[in-house]
Design an enzyme around this catalytic site. Sequence first.
Site, PDB file in Angstrom:
ATOM      1  N   GLY A 135       0.799  -1.176   0.159  1.00 52.29           N
ATOM      2  CA  GLY A 135       0.170  -0.048  -0.042  1.00 52.29           C
ATOM      3  C   GLY A 135       0.974   1.193  -0.034  1.00 52.29           C
ATOM      4  O   GLY A 135       0.215   2.361  -0.184  1.00 52.29           O
ATOM      5  N   LYS A 147       5.835   1.897  -3.973  1.00 51.75           N
ATOM      6  CA  LYS A 147       7.390   1.796  -3.493  1.00 51.75           C
ATOM      7  C   LYS A 147       7.805   0.401  -4.039  1.00 51.75           C
ATOM      8  O   LYS A 147       9.206   0.399  -4.338  1.00 51.75           O
ATOM      9  CB  LYS A 147       7.415   1.647  -1.871  1.00 51.75           C
ATOM     10  CG  LYS A 147       9.059   1.569  -1.356  1.00 51.75           C
ATOM     11  CD  LYS A 147       8.873   1.829   0.110  1.00 51.75           C
ATOM     12  CE  LYS A 147      10.051   1.725   0.498  1.00 51.75           C
ATOM     13  NZ  LYS A 147      10.234   1.473   2.128  1.00 51.75           N
ATOM     14  N   HIS A 243      -1.894  -1.423   8.066  1.00 50.57           N
ATOM     15  CA  HIS A 243      -1.849  -3.008   7.629  1.00 50.57           C
ATOM     16  C   HIS A 243      -2.780  -3.825   8.506  1.00 50.57           C
ATOM     17  O   HIS A 243      -3.158  -4.738   8.094  1.00 50.57           O
ATOM     18  CB  HIS A 243      -0.388  -3.479   7.290  1.00 50.57           C
ATOM     19  CG  HIS A 243       0.507  -3.102   8.172  1.00 50.57           C
ATOM     20  ND1 HIS A 243       0.374  -3.467   9.558  1.00 50.57           N
ATOM     21  CD2 HIS A 243       1.712  -2.498   8.268  1.00 50.57           C
ATOM     22  CE1 HIS A 243       1.473  -3.013  10.360  1.00 50.57           C
ATOM     23  NE2 HIS A 243       2.349  -2.357   9.409  1.00 50.57           N
ATOM     24  N   ILE A 272       6.365  -5.580   1.451  1.00 47.00           N
ATOM     25  CA  ILE A 272       6.954  -5.952   0.377  1.00 47.00           C
ATOM     26  C   ILE A 272       8.448  -5.311   0.122  1.00 47.00           C
ATOM     27  O   ILE A 272       9.250  -5.881  -0.544  1.00 47.00           O
ATOM     28  CB  ILE A 272       6.145  -5.246  -1.027  1.00 47.00           C
ATOM     29  CG1 ILE A 272       6.612  -5.933  -2.002  1.00 47.00           C
ATOM     30  CG2 ILE A 272       6.146  -3.897  -1.052  1.00 47.00           C
ATOM     31  CD1 ILE A 272       5.663  -6.181  -3.228  1.00 47.00           C
ATOM     32  N   LYS A 416      14.085   1.024   3.772  1.00 44.03           N
ATOM     33  CA  LYS A 416      13.236   2.147   4.149  1.00 44.03           C
ATOM     34  C   LYS A 416      13.750   3.651   3.612  1.00 44.03           C
ATOM     35  O   LYS A 416      13.002   4.564   3.316  1.00 44.03           O
ATOM     36  CB  LYS A 416      13.088   2.408   5.595  1.00 44.03           C
ATOM     37  CG  LYS A 416      12.175   1.352   6.125  1.00 44.03           C
ATOM     38  CD  LYS A 416      10.601   0.770   5.816  1.00 44.03           C
ATOM     39  CE  LYS A 416      10.142  -0.215   6.727  1.00 44.03           C
ATOM     40  NZ  LYS A 416       8.959  -0.641   6.014  1.00 44.03           N
TER      41      LYS A 416
END
Length: 528
Positions: A135, A147, A243, A272, A416
């Site tokens: 998402g 992403k 989530h 992911i 990240k």
Amino acid sequence: MYEVGLGIRETWIHNQSLKYVIFVNSDLSKAMSQGGTSQFQEVIRQELELSVKKELEKILSTAPLNESEHTKKDLEGFQKLFHRFLQEKGPSVDWGKIQRPPEDSIQPYEKIKARGLPDNISSVLNKLVVVKLNGGLGTSMGCKGPKSLIGVRNENTFLDLTVQQIEHLNKTYNTDVPLVLMNSFNTDEDTKKILQKYSHCRVKIYTFNQSRYPRINKESLLPVAKDVSYSGENTEAWYPPGHGDIYASFYNSGLLDTLIGEGKEYIFVSNIDNLGATVDLYILNHLMNPPNGKRCEFVMEVTNKTRADVKGGTLTQYEGKLRLVEIAQVPKAHVDEFKSVSKFKIFNTNNLWISLAAVKRLQEENAIDMEIIVNPKTLDGGLNVIQLETAVGAAIKSFENSLGINVPRSRFLPVKTTSDLLLVMSNLYSLNAGSLTMSEKREFPTVPLVKLGSSFTKVQDYLRRFESIPDMLELDHLTVSGDVTFGKNVSLKGTVIIIANHGDRIDIPPGAVLENKIVSGNLRILDH
């Protein structure tokens, strides 16, 4: 930002109380005369819920016919979350009740692996579904769109690597493990366009969308959205609610029932962008063939904390059940204790193995309980809003016979930032069938600590600053700050600190070997 405290709600009620005192209606007068402040606040809460309900009805009335049912489910889900947000009082955990989990409730991975694999591992794999949380946008790394479509290794994206991993499983074991992507309204369209390129792959790919909830004004606590659209003025009015929404959205999409009908029994859920989250046959076998004959409904992979992970959620024993506790739920007086690596040794990787039948049962009983995360945001126009969210791992306490498995750090490899990206693009890792493994040439299994400065934040800038990715096999620590570029075939060893002051530029020449060096100014090299 995780914030489970209820300060926003209480402040609002206090402010509304002051406003309403001037216009006390008969209900409020009655409440004040009969029960004082608490009943007075309860009436205000009820009035607020009524106001929000009317606003949501107005929004629903703008939905096109073909979207009406879907929008209605989303807004009903939001209304339930908002009701809980207003009703719940005090901190979500009582620190005095938190205990260390019993020894057998968190199993070492080595013990799980030591059981080996059965001859029928293919039939076990055929009961599995891989679910990736897809998402998120790549905005924090300066990218537009999902992403999962950022290139991370040899021009492969997160999604490419995921598909390669599952295809390799299906070909190796002659199985049919499908991939399910939980998209958000932000990522759905772009992701679906890309999926066409995998049509030749031996992987069935399904998608479903998580809910779309309205952001709420921090002052009035009313929805910012005026209609269902999410373009133009309404672009920032909506958000995907974390989530934890997976349970309701998966169920509402009909995909949960479809997969159960196909004989699937467990989902393996992970972010992911966690490149370490691959299907582990030993964990799957432990789920399907438990040594005590009693199957787990929920398994959370945890791993040992380092000082870089002190804010990660941890598993505790709470009122006789395993419970995930996040730092935002901890009373301020106990935050240092929570961060302690010696007392709370493990943290949640968000790699989860969950029974499909249990999700269906709990969803139908409305029995999945997750703490509310209050996430404050400021919109581009300066408006302060809040988002009400939940986290998937927080539901562990709702499932029966839950278990933690303490896995190697290699199963937690999130990307990240571009600092993380540098690690996974380097020769620290080799790529095989979509999976990254630490190079055998590295003498110790820990990952170097890498801190790239703001000049490297955006992927585009980061790539421009490296002619080739440096040799990092012997690196312990890298800090880079300012206008720095790297030539080809640079080697970094030990601790390397490169600082270009404002107005300076440092170009590390091709073939340079920096070992335990501080580099500053115009390539002055000093021993460190």
